[in-house]
Design a protein around this motif. Structure first.
Motif, PDB file in Angstrom:
ATOM      1  N   ILE A 157       0.842  -1.202   0.000  1.00 46.90           N
ATOM      2  CA  ILE A 157       0.000   0.000   0.000  1.00 46.90           C
ATOM      3  C   ILE A 157       0.874   1.249   0.000  1.00 46.90           C
ATOM      4  O   ILE A 157       0.648   2.188  -0.782  1.00 46.90           O
ATOM      5  N   LEU A 158       1.888   1.274   0.869  1.00 52.66           N
ATOM      6  CA  LEU A 158       2.780   2.440   0.939  1.00 52.66           C
ATOM      7  C   LEU A 158       3.561   2.620  -0.363  1.00 52.66           C
ATOM      8  O   LEU A 158       3.746   3.753  -0.842  1.00 52.66           O
ATOM      9  N   GLY A 160       2.671   1.707  -3.410  1.00 52.37           N
ATOM     10  CA  GLY A 160       1.785   2.196  -4.461  1.00 52.37           C
ATOM     11  C   GLY A 160       1.343   3.629  -4.248  1.00 52.37           C
ATOM     12  O   GLY A 160       1.289   4.422  -5.193  1.00 52.37           O
ATOM     13  N   ARG A 161       1.050   3.979  -3.027  1.00 54.20           N
ATOM     14  CA  ARG A 161       0.524   5.309  -2.734  1.00 54.20           C
ATOM     15  C   ARG A 161       1.614   6.390  -2.811  1.00 54.20           C
ATOM     16  O   ARG A 161       1.358   7.500  -3.270  1.00 54.20           O
ATOM     17  N   HIS A 162       2.835   6.058  -2.345  1.00 53.92           N
ATOM     18  CA  HIS A 162       3.889   7.076  -2.258  1.00 53.92           C
ATOM     19  C   HIS A 162       5.004   6.868  -3.278  1.00 53.92           C
ATOM     20  O   HIS A 162       6.009   7.587  -3.239  1.00 53.92           O
ATOM     21  N   HIS A 163       4.851   5.885  -4.140  1.00 55.64           N
ATOM     22  CA  HIS A 163       5.848   5.590  -5.177  1.00 55.64           C
ATOM     23  C   HIS A 163       7.248   5.441  -4.580  1.00 55.64           C
ATOM     24  O   HIS A 163       8.191   6.101  -5.000  1.00 55.64           O
ATOM     25  N   CYS A 192      -3.135  -0.973   6.535  1.00 56.03           N
ATOM     26  CA  CYS A 192      -4.038  -1.794   5.718  1.00 56.03           C
ATOM     27  C   CYS A 192      -5.477  -1.308   5.799  1.00 56.03           C
ATOM     28  O   CYS A 192      -6.208  -1.356   4.803  1.00 56.03           O
ATOM     29  N   THR A 194      -6.496   1.921   6.720  1.00 59.32           N
ATOM     30  CA  THR A 194      -6.702   3.328   6.357  1.00 59.32           C
ATOM     31  C   THR A 194      -5.949   3.770   5.106  1.00 59.32           C
ATOM     32  O   THR A 194      -6.266   4.791   4.516  1.00 59.32           O
ATOM     33  N   GLY A 195      -4.910   3.021   4.747  1.00 60.59           N
ATOM     34  CA  GLY A 195      -4.088   3.389   3.597  1.00 60.59           C
ATOM     35  C   GLY A 195      -2.966   4.343   3.945  1.00 60.59           C
ATOM     36  O   GLY A 195      -2.181   4.726   3.073  1.00 60.59           O
ATOM     37  N   ASN A 196      -2.881   4.735   5.208  1.00 54.31           N
ATOM     38  CA  ASN A 196      -1.845   5.682   5.643  1.00 54.31           C
ATOM     39  C   ASN A 196      -1.200   5.225   6.928  1.00 54.31           C
ATOM     40  O   ASN A 196      -1.799   4.491   7.729  1.00 54.31           O
TER      41      ASN A 196
END
Length: 198
Positions: A157-158, A160-163, A192, A194-196
């Motif tokens: 998740i991290l 993908g979200r923050h490249h 997982c 919250t996505g953050n």
């Protein structure tokens, strides 16, 4: 093991496994309600054979006759006698930090257990200890696998979200718990959900 105890141990009318965690207890595989009631008495009074085994590392303990005056467990014995217990024998299974396991055998008759009873009880306790240890190891392995999966998912998740790279994502997960005094698995679970990072 507890069912086998009632069949194989001379004098045994009921059996169960008691696990003590700090000051609380859990009863496993009781063959009769009297086992649960006895365990709850020990928890309520914070005394009894299992608690002494935990504190003193006794490997076997007995109450030969509940109908006579017992100096050792003055709060536990009278209400246990009211349950109809005549005698009791137990075997320490393991200790791990604040956790104790014991195989407890009960009889409604005083002086019910013989030397042969103790020998057979020891054999059953040995098998029970191996079985409990195996179950605990299996449980710990499942928890480790679940934690590993959650951490991997959080890293994805991290990433993908923050490249960021896998190494950078793990570094974020590892650093945050150190700074905030939170367990890594808890941070991963929150990522997982919250996505953050919390």
């Amino acid at each position: 093991m507890t069912e086998s105890a009632t069949e194989l141990v001379e004098g045994c009318d009921a059996a169960g496994i008691l696990i003590v965690r700090g000051s609380s207890v859990a009863t496993f595989a009781p063959t009769s309600r009297v086992v649960i009631d006895s365990d709850q008495l020990q928890e309520r009074f914070q005394e009894g054979p299992c608690f002494d085994a935990a504190r003193e590392s006794e490997r076997v303990f007995r109450i030969a006759n509940f109908t006579t005056q017992q100096q050792r467990w003055p709060a536990y014995v009278p209400p246990a006698r009211e349950l109809g217990l005549g005698s009791m024998m137990g075997f320490l299974l393991y200790t791990d930090d604040q956790e104790l396991g014991a195989l407890n055998l009960y009889s409604y008759c005083p002086e019910a257990f013989t030397e042969d009873s103790e020998t057979v009880g020891w054999l059953l306790a040995s098998h029970a200890a191996v079985a409990l240890s195996s179950a605990r190891d299996h449980d710990q392995m499942e928890q480790a696998m679940a934690t590993r999966h959650t951490i991997g998912e959080a890293m994805g998740i991290l990433m993908g979200r923050h490249h960021i790279t896998e190494h950078e994502a793990f570094d974020v997960l590892r650093r945050y718990p150190q700074e905030k005094n939170i367990k890594l698995r808890e941070v991963a679970r929150q990522v997982c959900e919250t996505g953050n990072v919390p």
